[in-house]
Write a protein that holds these residues in place. Structure first.
Motif, PDB file in Angstrom:
ATOM      1  N   LEU A 451       0.879   8.095  -5.598  1.00 22.32           N
ATOM      2  CA  LEU A 451       1.103   6.795  -4.967  1.00 22.32           C
ATOM      3  C   LEU A 451       1.661   5.768  -5.942  1.00 22.32           C
ATOM      4  N   VAL A 455       8.910   3.314  -5.014  1.00 23.94           N
ATOM      5  CA  VAL A 455       9.396   3.452  -3.643  1.00 23.94           C
ATOM      6  C   VAL A 455      10.548   2.467  -3.480  1.00 23.94           C
ATOM      7  N   THR A 457      13.422   0.280  -2.083  1.00 19.90           N
ATOM      8  CA  THR A 457      13.846  -0.255  -0.789  1.00 19.90           C
ATOM      9  C   THR A 457      14.892  -1.328  -1.043  1.00 19.90           C
ATOM     10  N   SER A 463       6.143   0.221  -3.972  1.00 20.49           N
ATOM     11  CA  SER A 463       4.981   1.040  -4.316  1.00 20.49           C
ATOM     12  C   SER A 463       3.689   0.224  -4.289  1.00 20.49           C
ATOM     13  N   LEU A 465       2.867  -1.998  -2.157  1.00 20.35           N
ATOM     14  CA  LEU A 465       2.379  -2.033  -0.784  1.00 20.35           C
ATOM     15  C   LEU A 465       1.685  -0.726  -0.412  1.00 20.35           C
ATOM     16  N   VAL A 466       2.193   0.383  -0.918  1.00 23.53           N
ATOM     17  CA  VAL A 466       1.563   1.677  -0.653  1.00 23.53           C
ATOM     18  C   VAL A 466       0.175   1.736  -1.282  1.00 23.53           C
ATOM     19  N   VAL A 467       0.073   1.271  -2.523  1.00 23.30           N
ATOM     20  CA  VAL A 467      -1.224   1.253  -3.199  1.00 23.30           C
ATOM     21  C   VAL A 467      -2.192   0.321  -2.478  1.00 23.30           C
ATOM     22  N   ALA A 469      -2.174  -0.499   0.694  1.00 18.55           N
ATOM     23  CA  ALA A 469      -2.588   0.136   1.945  1.00 18.55           C
ATOM     24  C   ALA A 469      -3.636   1.216   1.696  1.00 18.55           C
ATOM     25  N   TRP A 470      -3.472   1.992   0.600  1.00 20.07           N
ATOM     26  CA  TRP A 470      -4.469   3.011   0.282  1.00 20.07           C
ATOM     27  C   TRP A 470      -5.811   2.371  -0.068  1.00 20.07           C
ATOM     28  N   ASP A 473      -7.525   0.938   3.257  1.00 18.49           N
ATOM     29  CA  ASP A 473      -7.489   1.759   4.465  1.00 18.49           C
ATOM     30  C   ASP A 473      -8.782   1.657   5.269  1.00 18.49           C
TER      31      ASP A 473
END
Length: 518
Positions: A451, A455, A457, A463, A465-467, A469-470, A473
């Motif tokens: 993660l 990423v 865009t 990245s 935002l991915v972290v 979200a994890w 969660d």
């Protein structure tokens, strides 16, 4: 500030900049730019949506009706919360290096620690004025009050921020026992303001409530505003004395704890970062966690009672966390009543707020789930499988959550006259869902390194935002589960139960998969 102290502080800041530990002008400029962009892109649209919703006739009528009581209650709870917060993170917080260099010398702390405290008090004053002005402008827009009333309320909000800043520093200076007594005293005076007629004229909560724009007469606001002004002036006057009374070991301990937590949070390990602030058991050492019955006998009888007693005794050894869990579940029940009786987007706002409060409150009684996650890969303890061990540890959070949330529902029904059975059923089922979400969250494990990969865009690297979200969660899952459950009760109790059961099965499957994977 004396000349010697000023020279010493300038020397310390110069050395810190040379060591690249301080913020350069470029860092400050970038932080200001980032803050402005976040405010323009995120904060302003959210505030606009809130103002438009509150300006609707139904919402503005409720705001006018409950505004004075809510404003006084928020003031009292804010003072109590900032006193408690001072024991964890006070306004006079510096890095460990600055604590040694600034607070560990012979200069008076009323001068060496004044800058961070002044910044904190100013930020609270601005925040208080901004929140009060936002509410007042809504009332001005609907024609309930005048611009002069809005300005008076905003000034009162700024004074409230100053008072909260003084309470914050007081909490950092006081011992744990004194903080507890201060919080109890503040809550007792708030209860007296609610119950005793005529007490509003002598209590600060009543002064602030009387200045609420929809209820206040600007011509008669001088006395209440003057009382809040004197209270804010007293808070500012005692700041130097409180700063001089701060203890060096306590300052260093807070600085080191927050530096460690910041490092862990920056690397993505929020669970370890939050663990830095978990209370250490200091009381209840005489309470027996296992009782006299051994594994399954005695008056407690059976593994269910053995584990329930063990978890209960463990939570009682940190009394402050136990009280917060009870209060959080009560608040969860109140918010469920509000959500069930609301309409439109207000249902989701209240339901998500209830989910967050309930999720945090049940964490105090969910330490057993973390124990299960730690021993999942080891041979079964006591001859009990991992999944059965999870079930044994659910007794305390389920019973405690259901009992106190039901009490909150009853209080909410008595206050607002809502229908009791839909709210009670929604609260009980939501508690069960939150316990399952807690089980799911306990087996999360460390952040996967995959993660952390970039990423790309068109807007940049996503990245982070991915972290995020994890990390969030479980909170997102809790909000969705509670929100769908509460919304489904609008169509009837039967539909709400079916939706809750379906969501529960989904969460059980997710939690079982995660636990067995570990």
């Amino acid at each position: 500030m004396s000349r010697e102290t000023a020279v010493a502080l300038r020397a310390v800041r110069s050395i810190r900049r040379e060591r690249a530990e301080g913020n350069s002008r470029g860092d400050v400029a970038y932080a200001v730019y980032a803050g402005i962009m976040v405010a323009a892109i995120v904060v302003v649209p959210i505030l606009r949506a809130v103002v438009l919703y509150l300006a609707e006739p139904a919402a503005s009528a409720v705001l006018v009706a409950v505004g004075p009581a809510v404003s006084g209650t928020v003031f009292a709870l804010a003072c109590a919360a900032f006193v408690a917060l001072g024991g964890v993170r006070g306004p006079a917080l510096l890095s460990p290096f600055l604590v040694f260099a600034v607070a560990g010398n012979g200069h008076p702390r009323r001068r060496t620690l004044l800058r961070p405290v002044a910044r904190s008090v100013l930020a609270l004053a601005v925040a208080g004025a901004g929140i009060a002005l936002l509410v007042a402008l809504v009332l001005v827009a609907v024609g309930t009050t005048s611009v002069a009333g809005a300005i008076v309320f905003a000034v009162a909000g700024a004074l409230i921020g100053v008072v909260c800043g003084g309470c914050w520093l007081l909490g950092q200076r006081a011992s744990a026992a004194v903080r507890a007594w201060i919080v109890v005293g503040v809550l007792a005076t708030w209860a007296a303001w609610v119950v005793v007629p005529g007490s509003a004229s002598v209590l600060p909560w009543g002064w602030f409530a009387s200045l609420f724009p929809a209820a206040a007469d600007v011509a008669d606001a001088g006395l209440s505003l003057g009382g809040l002004g004197l209270l804010a002036a007293a808070a500012l006057a005692v700041i130097p004395m409180l700063l001089d009374g701060l203890r060096g070991p306590a300052l260093l301990a807070q600085a080191q704890r927050w530096q460690t937590a910041g490092t862990l949070a920056f690397t993505g390990d929020l669970a370890m970062a939050m663990g830095e602030f978990r209370a250490v058991p200091r009381r209840g050492r005489g309470l027996s966690a296992m009782g006299r019955g051994g594994r399954g006998g005695g008056r407690w009888g059976g593994l269910v009672w053995v584990f329930a007693r063990r978890d209960l005794v463990g939570s009682l050894r940190t009394p402050a966390r136990f009280v917060l869990a009870c209060a959080g579940c009560l608040g969860f029940g109140l918010l469920i009543v509000v959500a069930v009786g609301a309409s439109g987007v207000a249902v989701w706002i209240a339901a998500c707020a209830a989910a967050i409060v309930g999720f945090l409150a049940l964490g105090v009684w969910s330490d057993g789930f973390r124990h299960v996650a730690e021993v999942a890969a080891a041979p079964p303890l006591y001859g009990v499988s991992t999944l059965r061990l999870v079930g044994l540890h659910t007794v305390l959070p389920v019973v405690g959550g259901v009992v106190f949330s039901a009490a909150g529902v009853v209080v909410g029904v008595l206050l607002w006259g809502a229908v009791v059975w839909p709210a009670l059923a929604a609260a009980v089922l939501s508690v069960l869902l939150l316990v399952l979400v807690r089980v799911y969250d306990s087996a999360k494990g460390p952040l996967p390194l995959t993660l952390m990969a970039p990423v790309p865009t068109p807007a940049g690297d996503a990245s982070a935002l991915v972290v995020a979200a994890w990390q969030a969660d479980a909170v997102i899952l809790a909000g969705v589960a509670v929100g769908l459950t509460v919304v489904s009760f609008a169509g009837g109790v039967g539909g709400g139960v079916l939706v809750a059961v379906g969501l529960g099965l989904v969460v059980v499957w997710m939690a079982r998969r995660r636990i067995l994977a570990d």
